[in-house]
Design a protein around this motif. Structure first.
Motif: not given
Lengths: 208, 414
Positions: B149-157
């Protein structure tokens, strides 16, 4: 076409314990990376001229707004947030809004009003935060919507660039009253050539 | 494990238990999953009947997020409905904008300039990456992989910041218009996108390193919810769900729109059609999307300064500098904003969204309001497939099934 490769787990991966160690090593490496968390309310978000915040009526340097209450923003608004009552005025533009309300609770910040306005009167500001104690206070009237042009200069210039489709022609100085004292919109004859007309409009106040 | 044929309304026969300790006395356990369950990815309610932990009867119930979008289109008019398309599949608003714009352009016969098409492809692929990142993040967190969740949302951010730098909003962008896009992508944004897309494939490798060989992820996805080719076609599944089952159908290749035939990319196809295949297909699609984004950025550099909005006075607002100076153009401005009419007739255009074929069917009677606007939402077909894939499986498999079918309720209920 590329067929995705399905993986069969090796014995080490099945055992799971070495995998935990491998996962933890990634976690440890991540601890020393640059943090990207932003402390939002304490640290305000960066605002640029691209930011589409709440719509505002631009007050030009002569203290007036450019709105002639044509109602085009009202017609363009997909959320029915804008209400305008027009009336006559002695100023050269002849008509001005007597009432200009935007219900900020309805506004979805789409920017259609800014795109539609033929008089460059309404622009999206970079103000995004919206909170108050009652619904009535969030229906903004004309006085609440007014913003000095100097504060929104960057946004105005950016929107001009978009809406003129990035042409290199000189643009009218929007911060002054471009129609001058004579009160006539640039006539069709001056608008004959696209490139020269903004320049003509720009020179008009000086000529008058 | 016993499996049951799915037949709505039919409770499968079940052996009577003589065990006196059974608190249910041989009855089935009825359970409501949702509409507020976090694993249902929105307000989806699933009525489940359980025999022990095995699902014997299942019925998804949609409609909790119904806002009447199609009917709203009939009263709002052609132009204003763009803001509503943003709110259909809200993890990829620009893709919905483009789908709707393409349908209107097909109906009105508008020719889109080349640069606008390139920008659209760029936005489409960035939206696809964003949507697949949400899939990975939410499915990961549902199955216990909180790190994902954190890895993907970092990219998504970063992705959303780029969209913010281009459109001024993170979500609900509304930046596509009939005949092109509202604004040009300037150099500053292009450079930022390039910097992001250059590091993106490495990030995808990292996601794969975390999940593909992870035993928990493997056990909860491998051979779970397999869909055969025939079943997928019969339930009119699209997108990664169909491609995961081994059917090579991608509208970007099958009926290219917006100049997709100019880009080099591969269609990712699975073999078994289980949750694991669907995951692998989506990961591969992210890599292919990154390839397309790079090519689109290169084309943008080549077509610098070209027009990005058609000069079509029937549907496209005239440039503002002309509106200020010419009465003719001012009339066009008023006419297009207040009552822009599309010619009599109907048109359908489907695009390959991240979840399948997103189609808009628009019918016009020649007036300024649509006669009908139907949205073919891929998410609805994905929800329909839930009973087929989850019958006879364990209740805990439901979470990975719902995650891997990938739907957004805003689009399903519309």
């Amino acid at each position: 076409m590329v067929i995705v490769k399905r993986k069969e787990l090796s014995l080490l991966e099945r055992l799971y314990v070495p995998e935990i160690a491998r996962g933890l090593s990634i976690t440890f490496r991540k601890m020393f990376e640059k943090k990207i968390t932003r402390q939002y309310p304490e640290e305000p978000l960066p605002k640029t001229e691209v930011t589409r915040g709440q719509p505002r009526l631009v007050v030009k340097d002569d203290g007036n707004i450019a709105c002639v209450s044509c109602g085009l923003c009202e017609a363009a608004c997909p959320a029915y947030a804008i209400t305008i009552d027009g009336g006559e005025t002695d100023r050269p533009i002849e008509r001005e809004p007597k009432r200009f309300d935007i219900d900020m609770l309805r506004c979805i910040l789409c920017g259609f009003c800014e795109e539609a306005c033929p008089k460059d009167a309404i622009f999206m500001s970079d103000e995004l935060e919206l909170a108050d104690y009652s619904r009535e206070m969030l229906v903004y009237d004309m006085e609440k919507l007014k913003r000095p042009a100097a504060a929104m200069r960057k946004r105005i210039e950016y929107v001009h660039k978009i809406n003129d489709r990035w042409r290199s022609a000189p643009r009218p100085p929007m911060l002054a009253d471009q129609h001058g004292a004579h009160g006539h919109a640039p006539s069709a004859s001056t608008a004959g050539s696209h490139a020269s007309s903004p320049t003509a409009a720009a020179q008009k106040p000086h000529a008058g | 494990m016993q499996t049951f044929e799915y037949a709505p309304g039919l409770v499968p026969p079940r052996a009577k238990t003589t065990d006196g300790d059974d608190p249910l006395h041989g009855e089935l356990l009825k359970l409501n999953m949702g509409p507020q369950h976090p694993a249902t990815h929105g307000v989806l309610r699933i009525k489940v009947e359980l025999d022990g932990e095995t699902i014997v009867r299942i019925e998804p119930e949609v409609g909790y997020l119904h806002r009447g979008k199609e009917k709203t289109c009939e009263s709002l008019g052609w132009r204003k409905f763009f803001v509503h398309t943003d709110r259909l599949d809200y993890v990829q608003p620009l893709m919905n904008n483009i789908g709707y714009a393409l349908a209107l352009e097909a109906l009105g016969g508008v020719k889109v300039p080349e640069r606008a098409q390139i920008i659209r492809v760029l936005l489409c692929e960035m939206s696809r990456i964003g949507s697949h990142l949400i899939y990975l993040a939410t499915t990961g967190i549902d199955l216990g992989a909180i790190t994902m969740f954190f890895f993907c949302f970092k990219q998504r951010e970063t992705l959303y910041e780029l969209l913010d730098a281009y459109t001024g909003h993170r979500m609900n962008n509304t930046y596509v218009r009939i005949g092109g896009v509202y604004a040009d992508v300037d150099e500053r944004v292009q450079d930022a996108i390039e910097a992001w897309i250059d590091q993106f494939p490495a990030a995808v490798d990292e996601f794969e390193k975390m999940l593909t060989g992870n035993r928990i992820w493997y056990d909860r996805n491998y051979r779970i919810g397999a869909i055969t080719k025939e079943e997928a076609l019969a339930w009119s599944l699209n997108g990664p769900n169909l491609r995961g089952a081994g059917v090579e159908l991608d509208l970007r290749k099958a009926q290219p729109y917006s100049g997709y035939e100019r880009y080099e990319f591969e269609v990712a196809v699975g073999t078994v059609g289980d949750c694991y295949d669907r995951y692998l297909v989506r990961v591969e699609e992210m890599r292919q999307s990154a390839r397309i984004v790079k090519q689109a950025l290169k084309l943008l550099k080549e077509t610098k300064g070209a027009e990005f909005l058609a000069e079509d006075r029937r549907y496209v607002l005239p440039p503002k500098d002309l509106v200020r100076s010419s009465m003719e153009e001012l009339i066009h401005q008023f006419k297009i904003v207040t009552d822009m009419a599309l010619p009599k007739g109907c048109a359908y255009h489907g695009i390959e969204s991240s979840k399948g074929e997103l189609g808009f069917f628009v019918a016009s009677d020649g007036t300024s309001t649509p006669l009908r606007c139907h949205i073919r939402a891929p998410g609805l077909m994905n929800v329909q497939a839930i009973p087929m894939v989850s019958m006879g499986r364990l209740f805990s498999d439901m979470v990975s099934l719902i995650g891997s079918l990938d739907f957004v309720m805003g689009e399903v209920d519309r």
